[in-house]
Enzyme design. Sequence first.
Site, PDB file in Angstrom:
ATOM      1  N   ASN A   1       0.810  -1.210   0.000  1.00  0.00           N
ATOM      2  CA  ASN A   1       0.000   0.000   0.000  1.00  0.00           C
ATOM      3  C   ASN A   1       0.848   1.267   0.000  1.00  0.00           C
ATOM      4  OD1 ASN A   1      -2.103  -1.825   0.246  1.00  0.00           O
ATOM      5  ND2 ASN A   1      -3.321  -0.366   1.438  1.00  0.00           N
TER       6      ASN A   1
ATOM      7  N   ASP B   1      -2.609  -5.669   9.110  1.00  0.00           N
ATOM      8  CA  ASP B   1      -3.344  -4.888   8.110  1.00  0.00           C
ATOM      9  C   ASP B   1      -2.649  -4.950   6.754  1.00  0.00           C
ATOM     10  OD1 ASP B   1      -1.253  -3.484   9.464  1.00  0.00           O
ATOM     11  OD2 ASP B   1      -1.850  -1.660   8.427  1.00  0.00           O
ATOM     12  N   GLU B   2      -3.433  -4.724   5.718  1.00  0.00           N
ATOM     13  CA  GLU B   2      -2.933  -4.481   4.367  1.00  0.00           C
ATOM     14  C   GLU B   2      -2.005  -5.569   3.841  1.00  0.00           C
ATOM     15  OE1 GLU B   2      -3.132   0.333   4.092  1.00  0.00           O
ATOM     16  OE2 GLU B   2      -1.256  -0.477   4.872  1.00  0.00           O
ATOM     17  N   LEU B   3      -2.349  -6.795   4.111  1.00  0.00           N
ATOM     18  CA  LEU B   3      -1.544  -7.889   3.568  1.00  0.00           C
ATOM     19  C   LEU B   3      -1.748  -7.941   2.054  1.00  0.00           C
ATOM     20  CD1 LEU B   3       0.325 -10.157   4.512  1.00  0.00           C
ATOM     21  CD2 LEU B   3      -1.672 -11.662   4.576  1.00  0.00           C
TER      22      LEU B   3
ATOM     23  N   GLU C   1      -8.679  -6.661   9.148  1.00  0.00           N
ATOM     24  CA  GLU C   1      -8.615  -7.580   8.004  1.00  0.00           C
ATOM     25  C   GLU C   1      -8.423  -9.035   8.419  1.00  0.00           C
ATOM     26  OE1 GLU C   1      -6.915  -4.622   8.213  1.00  0.00           O
ATOM     27  OE2 GLU C   1      -6.045  -4.145   6.246  1.00  0.00           O
TER      28      GLU C   1
END
Lengths: 566, 580
Positions: free
Chosen positions: B313, B352-354, B403
Amino acid sequence: MVIVVFLCLLILAPFPSSLGLWPIPRGLSAGTATVKLSSSFDIHVAFNNVPADLDDAIHRIKTHLKTDTFERLVVGRGSADANSVHRAFSIKDLTLSLTQNVTIRPVAVEVNTVGIEDRDESYILTIPAKGTQATLVANSTLGLFRGLSTFDFMWYHFDGEKYILNAPLRITDSPAFPYRGFSFDTSRNFYPVSDIKRTLDAMSWVKLNVLYWHIADSQAFPLQVAAFPELAARGAYSQEEIYTESDIKSVVKYANERGIDVVMELDTPGHTTAIGMAHPEHIACFAKSPWTKYANEPPAGQLRIASADTVNFAKKLFQSAIDLLDGTMMSSGGDEVNLPCWNEDEDTLAALEQNNQTIAQALDQFVQEVQGVMNANGKMPFIKSDMVLEHNVTVLNNTGVVVWKSSLDAVSVAQRGLRFIHQPSNYFYLDCGAGDWVGNNVLGNSWCDPFKTWQRAYSFDPYANLTTDQQHLVLGGQMPIWSEQSSSENLDQIVWPRLAAGAEVFWTGATLPDGNPRLGVNATSGVNAFARLNEVRYRLVDRGVKAIALQPKWCALRPGLCDVDS
Amino acid sequence: MRLVTLPVVFTALLATPTTVLALWPIPKTLQTGSTPLKLSSNFKININIPHAPSDLHAAVQRTITHLKTDNLQRLVKDRGAADLKAIHQHTTHTLSSLTLSLSGSHTSAAAAVTSIAEEAVKPIGTRSEGYTVHVPADGSPATITANSTLGLFRGLTTFEQLWYTSAGGQVYTLESPVEITDFPSVPDGVDLGKPYRGLMLDTSRNFFPVKDIKRTLDAMSMAKINTLHWHATDSQSFPLQIPGFTEISAMGAYGPDMVFTPSDIKDIVSYAGERGIDVVVEIDTPGHTAIISESHPEHIACLQAVPWSDFANEPPAGQLRLASPATANFTADLLSAAAKLFASSLFSTGGDELNSNCYVHDAETQKMLNATGRTLEQALDAFTQTTHGALRKLGKTPVVWEEMVLDHNVTLSNDTVVMVWISSMNAAAVAKKNFRIVHAPSDFFYLDCGAGEWIGADPTGNSWCDPFKTWQKSYTFDPLANISAANAHLVLGGEQLLWAEQSSPANLDSIVWPRAASSAEVFWTGATLPDGSPRAINGAAGALPRLHDLRYRMVQRGINAIPLQPHWCAVRPGVCDLTA
């Protein structure tokens, strides 16, 4: 032959990203040799009768060379350059000289007695790759000061050494626009003199040359003037939050010695409620409710322009302020006047009837009267663009117009043949984007959302929509901070390094020294302006100015790796 | 001499509202009078507790210092000049002392009393933060009573906010007697001591020295914020020096002077604890870990793969090779070693944001998956169980980003705490899965939003989470929005967050304060003011005048909190309202 070609390539190559000059000079040739300053490095002046303020500037630079600890923004920081610094030639001396037959005057005098378009800020700075002697030549002490600023803000520090990686260096520089300012509101919240001086220092490092001082407004009147000391005594936030006459003189002197002019704005006839704290007789619709009907922000209140007493008061006020101010420029403001305020003010209505005037005529007369005071004192008058574009007042031909509502208004001002400075809210307002500060507006955002990023300010084109014939009317521009949500606590952070974007727009202009457009493809890439601006930010922090980070440090150390397409 | 003449007698045209009792967060119950009361210059605080812990003594000393040095003049037009008349009447009483005591079974307990720091790190749901404050109008001793030293500390914080200082240095209130019975609100109204009131600080994107963190802890305690969620590491730098893994910070910190050593961490944890604050550290995994590659390239997939936007990201790309047993064990050992440095019962493993594309293009990961016949999701599940299992052995409860619950099929134990960040709308979905929630929504609580794009070569870019989150926006957050009554007990509280891509010590105070105090009142006071009315933002009786007070008091204590309005408005409550 091969060697010659190779050298030429080195010298003509685009300026390298490891040369963090800001604003980038207009003429620049750079090599790839590392040079450092000798431990005995000194700055000499090749002429007699060196003005004290130039001498002081030299001393400040010598101090910076001792105290700066900024290391180059690269992985490993200064240690990455250790080997080449070790082997580098040493510069022993920088010699300052003036071209023949110029009168030697203090920097401050060049600033505060010469008209904004008549100053000579140009200079030539050379730093050899193998010699020991750097040179700085200019046509004026002001030019020498600008060259010194370049020299002052270019060295990398490592292990006790100061060095650059791009010798030989030859900089032939002069500003694209004569007016490069910062507009500072010290009314909505107060700033001590020390904050103003720190800001002036930082401005001088990026060659900004005008402090446009929006000193008073409806919320507070911190300006102490001899004719009406009661204005500050009653209209300032407190006795500690006043700029005394000696404070004003001290700020102006400090600025002038740093090549910066102070243009004081006495915003009239609107934005004057605080005058009513001492002189209610001069203020219409004082703190009248609902404020939304009578003013753009609370509290409501405007000068009773139809009253002869009030006009005389305003003229005396301008004269008394002028008595404190060196310099060739001053502003009467004039933004956001509110007609219902006057239309419902009995005193104003009576005066209009007595004079057989309309409010528009009274406004026209008021502006001519205060402009007359400025003109009689040799000050080029400035005025806010709505006075000209919306109220159609008569202004002197030498008036400078501050174009603020929208960048698109510049064309309309140009069509009237008036000179102007760009201060567009849609590009340059440093305060936008922090939410509404007015109470009871729960989900309100700032009127000029979004936040003006440095990239946005940097993308400004001073000649947009202007004909070639109109371009000479552009004096330059300024980024303002309006202080409803700012104070001493966040001054540096909200101003720096974004203000530097405006400095390069108006110093460097449209073209980079390699001939490419400043706003070319990827202008704001981490390998282009972004890399140099990151440097400005870290240099500012090193000198105690709390400039915000523009990126994670990981990115600042790796130019280009955090671009959108990298 | 600045003041030369005062020619005109000025008549106030603006009504000055009555005084504002400047408590933030406002207590659950509050009764005040209208009698002036002075604080004695020899004011003393007595601790009526045998074997009182040293951090309570230290807190008392700080309160004494604050009362002497805050020097905050009342936020009215004359800054309290007119108050002098009231407080200098010969009938005005002087308060000479305050007595602290523990109520209930504690009063006679011979055993050592638990310290504030120990109380502060008890599991959520077992802390006692309530207290009562009684300030009589007649000058007889004031009292603070609580069930715990932590409650007494909260009471001291409130007590400090009762007082103003006159131009002549007299400390006073105009509103005695004061009766306060206070305790943190709980969204479901049942589980006392449960709420989580936090501030998250990212010390990876840019580094913050210990002194900045301590100053932030001081400011947090002023607003009764009880959790520092410390997002200590990320892809850009790894400043945590962890015993057994010191090479990670040696090679992954921004510099040798930008490391938190174990003694720094101990210092921060104890400083926080003494101020009633639990430090919940986060080592974000398996994403947000690129910088670990500086010392352990074998554990990182897609390191600095380009274009970074396909793999992460934000730059640089790089994630732990979660399919590798060696990497899972390395991570579990790393987290365990880190967890031992912290007193908290909570530990965040992030999540988060894997980015799955990172693993698709990582030959090592594909080889592992093929060899074991597992999908990436199965590997993530195994990885998480390995890391969480290691933390549980140490008695830690894991915390994850949303997530891990909403986007991935990861087995998590029921007591896992889930932080909802992408949108406030996602809280209900987490609640439906029966996990406990901390609200950290980007659309209400992100302090960094609205400052433009920090990515290069994006000249017109604004921040992804525009606009700027005003204090008003944060203040309007409803913790139970869209959450069923049956699930309300799952809401632990919430936090405002500072992601530090564009922040550093240079602007820490100004970007955080006073905005981060908004959620402190949302989660302490809850939906209802002490008079029974709903919490309101504006007007002379609303939150803004009290938040101004907190801001000005912070500035007096050296915290560079920004002004919310022109000073003109701050000293005229309500007059700068849109409707005024």
